[in-house]
Design a protein around this motif. Structure first.
Motif, short mmCIF file in Angstrom:
data_model
loop_
_atom_site.label_atom_id
_atom_site.label_comp_id
_atom_site.label_asym_id
_atom_site.label_seq_id
_atom_site.Cartn_x
_atom_site.Cartn_y
_atom_site.Cartn_z
N PHE A 293 0.79 -1.23 0.00
CA PHE A 293 0.00 0.00 0.00
C PHE A 293 0.83 1.28 0.00
CE2 PHE A 293 -3.02 -2.93 2.37
CZ PHE A 293 -3.75 -3.23 1.23
N ASP A 294 2.17 1.17 0.00
CA ASP A 294 3.00 2.38 0.03
C ASP A 294 4.01 2.37 -1.11
OD1 ASP A 294 1.82 3.62 2.26
OD2 ASP A 294 2.91 2.29 3.61
N ALA A 297 2.52 0.44 -4.35
CA ALA A 297 1.06 0.41 -4.34
C ALA A 297 0.47 0.36 -5.74
CB ALA A 297 0.52 1.61 -3.57
N TRP A 324 -6.14 -2.69 4.21
CA TRP A 324 -5.91 -1.31 3.78
C TRP A 324 -6.52 -0.33 4.76
CZ3 TRP A 324 -9.32 2.62 2.81
CH2 TRP A 324 -8.78 3.78 2.26
N HIS A 327 -4.20 -0.24 7.78
CA HIS A 327 -2.85 0.26 7.51
C HIS A 327 -2.83 1.71 7.05
CE1 HIS A 327 0.76 0.93 5.01
NE2 HIS A 327 1.35 0.15 5.88
N THR A 328 -3.84 2.11 6.25
CA THR A 328 -3.82 3.43 5.63
C THR A 328 -4.84 4.38 6.25
OG1 THR A 328 -3.13 2.39 3.56
CG2 THR A 328 -3.93 4.65 3.42
N ARG A 331 -4.24 4.94 10.05
CA ARG A 331 -2.86 5.14 10.48
C ARG A 331 -2.72 6.25 11.53
NH1 ARG A 331 1.37 5.92 5.77
NH2 ARG A 331 0.59 3.81 5.36
N TRP A 398 -8.94 7.24 -2.16
CA TRP A 398 -7.49 7.03 -2.09
C TRP A 398 -6.95 6.45 -3.40
CZ3 TRP A 398 -4.64 2.40 -2.18
CH2 TRP A 398 -3.30 2.49 -1.80
N THR A 402 -3.93 7.94 -5.56
CA THR A 402 -2.68 7.16 -5.60
C THR A 402 -2.38 6.61 -6.97
OG1 THR A 402 -3.10 6.52 -3.29
CG2 THR A 402 -1.45 5.26 -4.50
#
Length: 437
Positions: A293-294, A297, A324, A327-328, A331, A398, A402
């Motif tokens: 996811f970073d 991603a 997700w 984690h996102t 956060r 997101w 992204t």
């Protein structure tokens, strides 16, 4: 260093008054293997090595330290947590390198033996324990309607075994990293070579037939149909991995919710993508989600949206969406503590975990619960509860920010011959799997 047999005797002597029952064969009995470089005692990884006379041994100070920590555990026999069985729980692959897998091991041993008390009465040579703990002496079995039986352990023991599994995972990751670093520094002459039909030397790691890139040849195909076709494994092996684009593909990755093939991938990427399940509806958000996811991603989002179902609904499979969200999206809610001396800033504490009730086919009843384990302000602390619909909306926003290209290709107007109703991936539960919260 002391010998393994002496460590067994010392461990039994030091833990005799512990609230958690232990075993005398913690170093020599199944599933311990002192010759592999480590032994799990409670939640501590104890190194092993060869003594001067060539026998395997362990540092006495580590045995005493582990025994002291285990002796300090307070256990309430009435505070129980259900540990199984959970229908539909995913099976761990043998190649993952995680040896403890304590829930799976307990389930297998109980199903094989039938009566949980039988090994205790038999008193055989085989010792049934995990991390030096004799779990059979504290296992509680409950029967519902005289047909369905469930197994329970005290909460303190569940937390202890969770910590042990987490410690073992970190140990194995460190060991694999060292092995890879050592392999990179090996001279090329140490690798065996063979001669091809044209007389040139080739290495087993470099096949003579060139691999071709995957260009969506299997897009929109159902895995249940394609996996039965003869020769499909040989065909998959001819592609490069659709994610990393360097290693040869070995497996055909597919969406477990909609049943569509995504792409051929290598074993490393397939393991990287696999959710870290604790229960069938409970995921520990491990470090590999940073890559998903970073750092990489866009590649992974493009791979997941190769499934027409996920692409049309602008979402991810439920386990990945839950990971997700933790984690996102959640956060900022994760607690932090000061970094160790010599470092700046603050470090996130604990281990993220996300659970859910219901399934994606009933969005109103599906609820994601995000928590953190091993937090000093509460060992199992709930951070947020997010509905499925809210999680999907956050993910869509997101995704557009992204990976604009992936987001532009998704949407409800791209149904692509989807079935009228997708099959559920997780059955609705009675929340017993959320007992840790």
């Amino acid at each position: 260093m002391i010998t393994v047999s002496a460590a067994d005797a010392l461990w039994a002597e030091l833990t005799i008054d512990s609230a958690v029952p232990t075993v005398s064969a913690a170093f020599t009995g199944f599933p311990a293997d002192a010759g592999e470089g480590y032994v799990l005692l409670g939640a501590r990884v104890v190194r092993t090595g060869k003594t001067r006379d060539g026998q395997w041994g362990v540092p006495e100070v580590e045995v005493r330290r582990s025994a002291a920590e285990l002796g300090a555990v307070a256990m309430d026999p009435q505070d129980l947590v259900r540990i199984g069985p959970f229908g539909g729980a995913p099976k761990q692959e043998h190649g993952e390198g995680i040896l403890l897998r304590w829930r799976q091991r307990i389930t297998c041993e109980l199903l094989e033996q039938g009566d949980p008390e039988e090994p205790v009465r038999r008193g055989g040579d085989q010792s049934f324990h995990l991390a030096g703990i004799d779990w059979r002496r504290i296992l509680v079995e409950r029967t519902r309607d005289r047909t369905v039986r469930t197994w329970w352990l005290p909460r303190a023991v569940v937390r202890l075994l969770d910590e042990a599994e987490h410690a073992e995972r970190q140990w194995l990751q460190t060991a694999r990293t060292r092995q890879k670093s050592a392999a990179v520094t090996e001279p090329p002459s140490q690798h065996p070579h063979t001669r091809g039909t044209d007389g040139r030397e080739t290495s087993p790691d470099c096949p003579t037939a060139p691999l071709r890139p995957y260009n969506g040849e299997l897009q929109g195909r159902l895995y249940s149909v394609l996996s039965r076709k003869p020769g499909i494994s040989r065909k998959v092996a001819g592609w490069t991995c659709a994610v990393c684009r360097t290693a040869p593909a070995t497996v055909l990755d597919h969406c477990h919710e909609h049943g569509y093939v995504r792409a051929p991938v290598c074993q490393s990427c397939n393991t990287q993508e696999r959710p870290d399940h604790l229960y069938s509806n409970d995921i520990r958000v491990a470090d590999h989600y940073v890559r998903l996811f970073d750092t990489h991603a866009v590649d992974w989002l493009r791979h997941w949206h190769r499934c027409p179902g996920c692409r049309a609904r602008t979402t991810l499979p439920l386990p990945h969406l839950a990971a997700w969200t933790a984690h996102t999206a959640c956060r900022p809610l994760r607690p932090t503590h000061p970094a160790p001396r010599g470092s700046r800033g603050r470090k996130p504490c604990g281990v993220l975990r996300v659970s859910w009730t219901g399934n994606q086919n009933a969005p109103r009843s599906c609820l994601l619960t995000v928590g953190v384990d091993f937090c000093p302000s509460g060992e199992h602390r709930v951070l947020a509860r997010v509905t499925y619909r809210e999680a999907v909306e956050r993910f869509g926003t997101w995704l557009t920010e992204t990976a604009p290209d992936v987001g532009a290709a998704a949407g409800p107007d791209r149904l692509d011959d989807l079935p009228s109703r997708s099959r559920p991936v997780i059955a609705d539960t009675d929340s017993e799997g959320l007992s840790l919260f």
